[in-house]
Design an enzyme around this catalytic site. Structure first.
Site, PDB file in Angstrom:
ATOM      1  N   ALA A 249       0.833  -1.204   0.000  1.00 33.12           N
ATOM      2  CA  ALA A 249       0.000   0.000   0.000  1.00 33.12           C
ATOM      3  C   ALA A 249       0.867   1.254   0.000  1.00 33.12           C
ATOM      4  CB  ALA A 249      -0.924  -0.003   1.218  1.00 33.12           C
ATOM      5  N   TYR A 250       1.956   1.220   0.744  1.00 30.02           N
ATOM      6  CA  TYR A 250       2.851   2.377   0.831  1.00 30.02           C
ATOM      7  C   TYR A 250       3.498   2.681  -0.515  1.00 30.02           C
ATOM      8  CZ  TYR A 250       6.743   5.276   2.544  1.00 30.02           C
ATOM      9  OH  TYR A 250       7.657   6.283   2.750  1.00 30.02           O
ATOM     10  N   VAL A 251       4.042   1.640  -1.165  1.00 29.40           N
ATOM     11  CA  VAL A 251       4.706   1.903  -2.446  1.00 29.40           C
ATOM     12  C   VAL A 251       3.691   2.258  -3.529  1.00 29.40           C
ATOM     13  CG1 VAL A 251       6.703   0.473  -1.911  1.00 29.40           C
ATOM     14  CG2 VAL A 251       4.806  -0.526  -3.196  1.00 29.40           C
TER      15      VAL A 251
END
Length: 244
Positions: free
Chosen positions: A151-153
């Site tokens: 989700a972060y990337v």
């Protein structure tokens, strides 16, 4: 004597953002230290800058709130007369395997990392003086593709794509737009929840065999914001010691 250049740094109260704010101040910039909730930490940064003979103010803003961001830019223009550099260092990190991802966490990441970057970049595109610089923050994990960072990337991949488009949209104004993508960096955000073995393993990954420091990243940002870095435009600069 030329007018003092002015930088707005979101997420400027701690970690990499704090290092960016103090480094730019040491280079002669007047600095607006943007923060969301850490008022006392932002005040400490302002005190550090002013104690060293620089000029700084703190400005509270949720980067995803367009009215708050506009007010922060208003404060910069009122106090210092204009804006030359905007660094969007505010960000959120949440780790989970994609199969187990809490969609509320995904929405929170989207709000801060994607919407917040768009809102700040939109205001910067409208207000930064010709010849200035806009810098967004990505992550080298976009290239590393580590498990639990999905989700972060995804949010930072969106930041990179938007940054490169904005660089082309500002043709004719001599404004550079770049993303800086740190590798593992020894900040409170990065170290939180990691045991010593994990930290040591990650520190050994780059050929330079150490974690980055907030100051390492701040020096890259300061270079991009300087006349010496002005030929670099529409790029993602991976500041990670050679890890990818």
């Amino acid at each position: 004597m030329s007018a003092q250049r002015v930088a707005v740094v979101t997420g400027g109260s701690r970690g990499i953002g704090r290092a960016i704010a103090t480094t730019l101040a040491a280079r002669g910039f007047a600095v607006v230290v943007g923060y969301q909730g850490a008022a006392s930490a932002a005040a400490e940064v302002v005190d550090a800058v002013t104690s060293a003979g620089g000029r700084a103010i703190a400005a509270q803003a949720d980067v995803a709130d367009e009215n708050a961001v506009a007010a922060m830019f208003d404060a910069a223009e009122k106090e210092f007369g204009g804006i030359d550099v905007v660094v969007n260092s505010a960000g959120r990190l949440s780790l989970s395997p994609i199969a187990d991802l809490d969609l509320d966490d995904l929405d929170a990441l989207h709000r801060t990392n994607i919407r917040g970057t768009f809102v700040t970049a939109r205001e910067a595109a409208r207000r930064v003086r010709d010849g200035g610089t806009i810098i967004t923050m990505s992550t080298s994990i976009v290239g590393l593709q580590l498990p639990t960072y999905g989700a972060y990337v995804a949010s930072k991949g969106a930041v990179e794509a938007m940054t490169l488009v904005l660089a082309r949209e500002l043709r004719g104004r001599q404004i550079t737009v770049n993303a800086v993508a740190p590798g593992p960096t020894a900040t409170e955000l990065f170290l939180d929840g990691k045991d010593e073995t994990t930290v040591e393993r990650m520190a050994k990954q780059p050929p330079l065999e150490r974690l980055g420091t907030p100051e390492d990243i701040a020096e890259v940002v300061a270079f991009l914001a300087s006349p010496a870095g002005h030929w670099i435009n529409g790029q993602v600069v991976r500041a990670n010691g050679g890890i990818v």
